[in-house]
Design an enzyme around this catalytic site. Structure first.
Site, PDB file in Angstrom:
ATOM      1  N   LYS A 120       0.812  -1.225   0.000  1.00  0.00           N
ATOM      2  CA  LYS A 120       0.000   0.000   0.000  1.00  0.00           C
ATOM      3  C   LYS A 120       0.841   1.269   0.000  1.00  0.00           C
ATOM      4  O   LYS A 120       0.438   2.275  -0.590  1.00  0.00           O
ATOM      5  CB  LYS A 120      -0.995  -0.005   1.155  1.00  0.00           C
ATOM      6  N   ASN A 143      -1.139   6.550   6.703  1.00  0.00           N
ATOM      7  CA  ASN A 143      -0.264   5.518   7.266  1.00  0.00           C
ATOM      8  C   ASN A 143       1.115   5.524   6.625  1.00  0.00           C
ATOM      9  O   ASN A 143       2.060   4.942   7.161  1.00  0.00           O
ATOM     10  CB  ASN A 143      -0.926   4.144   7.077  1.00  0.00           C
ATOM     11  N   HIS A 189      -1.761  -8.867  11.788  1.00  0.00           N
ATOM     12  CA  HIS A 189      -2.508  -8.133  12.828  1.00  0.00           C
ATOM     13  C   HIS A 189      -3.737  -8.909  13.315  1.00  0.00           C
ATOM     14  O   HIS A 189      -4.751  -8.310  13.689  1.00  0.00           O
ATOM     15  CB  HIS A 189      -2.975  -6.761  12.299  1.00  0.00           C
TER      16      HIS A 189
END
Length: 462
Positions: A120, A143, A189
Site C-alpha cells: 500500500k 499511514n 494483525h
C-alpha cells in the site's frame, strides 16, 4: 491544518505520537480545549512541553468531552481494549482517528484511499507521483508516514491520496472514498482484529460508504479479495475494477510477463507499458501495485499515456527493495519494510543468489511459507529475537549463521558474497519480522543497513 469544528468545546486525544500531537495542534488552533493522554511518561512530558494539558482518561477528567481522537495503534476492541474505551462507552462517544477530522474539514476534496496487507505504501506513493506529474493538486499521507492533519487543506479540485491501515479504517466511520483501492489480504494483525474474519472485515470498510460515481479497485491475487470483489460488485454504489499482477483479468487491469494491459473500456486488452524496464517497480507484486495505481488514476481522469510516462520516472520508496549500492557486482538491497513472511516473499521472488539477512520480532506463522524459495538463497544470516526459531526452520535446507546483530550480518554476508564471486549476487535485508526488538522502527533498521553499506562502499570493499 486548523480544525475549527470543535471551537469552544473540550476534546480528548489518546496517544501522543506524531499523529496524536498533530491532531492536538490542529484542534487547539481551531479553538478547542484539548486534553491529552499517553501511557508513556516521556510522551506526556513532550505534550506538556508544547503547552497541552494531560489528563488521565477517567469519567471525572473526561466528563465533558465532545470528541476523542484515538491513536490507531492503541487497541479499542481486541485483544484487550485500552481502559479509556470503557470511559468512552459510558459517555456514548465512539473513538475516531485523525482521518475523520480531515474528511470533515475538507469534505469537497477528491479522496483516493489505498489499503492492503502489503504494497500500500508503494501504491500510494505511485498514485501521488502520477497525479502530480499530470498536473493535479495532490496531498499524500496517512499511514505512509505524514499525519493527515499536517497536509494542506484542499478545495474540491484537489486530491488526497491516503494510505489507510486496517486500524485507521476501523476509526474512520464517515470515510467515503471516490476511489478505494484494496490490493491484497494475507494474515497480519490477527490479534488486533480477533482473527482473520475480523481482519478481512476491517479491510472491507474502505468500500462501506462509497456511492456513484465512485470506483472500487480490487486485487485478484488472493482468495479474500476475490471474495470481496463479488460482494462489492453486487452493490450498485460504485464501479468495480479488478486488477491482477500476473495473469489475464477480463474487464480489468492486469499484467502478463510484466506488460500492463487495460481491458476496462475496450473489446480487447490495450497494451499500456512494459513494467520490466522500471527498476523501482521490480517483481509481480509491484506489477499488481502498478495495475492498481493505473486504475485509480484512470478513475481520476488521467490519460493512459500520461500514466505510463509518470511510471517511468517513479523514484520508488526507501526500505522497499531499495537498491542502496552495487559494488564489485554485488547489489545491496534494503527491504526493511518486509515485516512479515508474505512481504519477504516478494523480494525473494525478484532475485537469485541471495545472501539473506532476516530476523527480529517474528509474526504469526514465522517463515514456514517461504520454504519454496530456499533454493534461491546462498546463505542466511539471522538476527534478533527470532534468530533461534528461524534457524530451526531453516535447518538443513539452507546454510545459515547466527549473527545476532545487523552489523555482524552485513559483514558476514558481504564477505561470503565477495568470496563466492557469483555474478548478480544480492545482499538482501528482508527480515520477515518486526523491528522493535533492536530498532525504533523498520525505517531505523533500514537506515542502519544503509549506513553499514555506505561504510563498505567508502572503504572500497565488498
Amino acid at each position: 491544518m486548523v480544525i475549527p469544528q470543535y471551537a469552544g468545546r473540550t476534546v480528548a486525544v489518546l496517544g501522543l505520537g506524531k499523529t496524536g500531537l498533530s491532531a492536538a495542534r490542529a484542534l487547539s488552533k481551531g479553538g478547542a480545549r484539548v486534553l491529552c493522554w499517553d501511557d508513556g511518561e516521556a510522551k506526556r512530558a513532550e505534550a506538556q512541553a508544547q503547552g497541552f494539558t494531560c489528563a488521565e482518561p477517567t469519567l471525572a477528567n473526561w466528563a465533558d468531552i465532545a470528541l476523542c481522537v484515538w491513536s490507531p495503534g492503541i487497541p479499542h476492541t481486541h485483544p484487550k481494549p485500552h481502559p479509556a474505551k470503557a470511559v468512552l462507552d459510558r459517555l456514548g462517544i465512539a473513538p475516531v482517528c485523525d482521518i475523520e477530522l480531515l474528511l470533515a474539514r475538507c469534505a469537497d476534496a477528491f479522496v483516493v484511499g489505498i489499503t492492503g496487507t502489503n504494497g500500500k505504501s508503494t501504491t500510494t506513493a505511485l498514485i501521488g507521483h502520477i497525479l502530480k506529474s499530470a498536473g493535479h493538486r495532490v496531498e499524500v499521507g496517512g499511514n505512509l508516514g505524514t499525519p493527515v492533519l499536517e497536509l494542506e487543506p484542499l478545495p474540491f479540485f484537489g486530491t488526497y491520496v491516503l494510505e489507510l491501515s486496517s486500524y485507521q479504517l476501523e476509526l474512520t466511520p464517515s470515510l467515503d472514498c471516490d476511489v478505494a483501492v484494496l490490493l491484497n489480504v494475507t494474515p497480519d494483525h490477527l490479534a488486533r482484529h480477533g482473527g482473520m474474519d475480523g481482519y478481512v472485515a476491517a479491510k472491507a470498510l474502505i468500500f462501506k460508504n462509497q456511492h456513484q460515481p465512485a470506483t472500487a479497485v480490487i486485487g485478484q491475487d488472493d482468495r479474500h479479495c476475490r471474495g470481496l470483489t463479488q460482494t462489492v460488485a453486487q452493490r450498485v454504489d460504485q464501479t468495480v475494477v479488478p486488477v491482477r499482477g500476473d495473469g489475464e483479468e477480463p474487464g480489468g487491469v492486469f499484467t502478463l510477463d510484466g506488460v500492463l494491459y487495460d481491458a476496462t473500456d475496450a473489446g480487447y486488452p490495450r497494451e499500456v507499458i512494459d513494467l520490466r524496464g522500471i527498476p523501482t517497480l521490480p517483481g509481480a507484486h509491484n506489477w499488481q501495485n502498478a495495475c492498481a495505481a493505473y486504475a485509480a488514476c484512470r478513475a481520476r481522469g488521467v490519460a493512459p499515456e500520461d500514466i505510463a510516462a509518470a511510471m517511468r520516472t517513479f523514484p520508488g520508496l526507501a526500505h522497499r527493495q531499495e537498491l542502496v549500492a552495487e559494488v564489485d557486482g554485488i547489489r545491496f538491497v534494503n527491504d526493511s519494510k518486509a515485516t512479515n513472511a508474505d512481504a519477504a516473499e516478494k523480494a525473494l521472488l525478484c532475485y537469485k543468489d541471495i545472501y539473506w539477512i532476516l530476523g527480529g520480532q517474528a509474526k504469526e506463522g514465522g517463515i514456514e511459507s517461504l520454504l519454496g524459495y530456499f533454493p534461491r538463497i546462498r546463505h542466511a544470516y539471522l538476527i534478533g529475537e527470532a534468530a533461534e526459531a528461524f534457524g530451526e526452520t531453516l535447518g538443513s535446507h539452507i546454510a545459515h549463521s547466527q549473527c545476532g546483530t545487523l552489523d555482524a550480518a552485513v559483514a558476514a554476508a558481504t564477505a561470503d558474497a565477495r568470496r563466492d564471486g557469483r555474478k548478480g549476487a544480492v545482499v538482501l535485508l528482508s527480515p520477515a519480522c518486526a523491528s522493535w526488538d533492536q530498532f525504533k522502527s523498520f525505517e531505523h533498521r533500514g537506515d542502519v543497513f544503509r549506513a553499514l553499506v555506505h561504510d563498505i562502499t567508502a572503504r572500497g570493499a565488498a
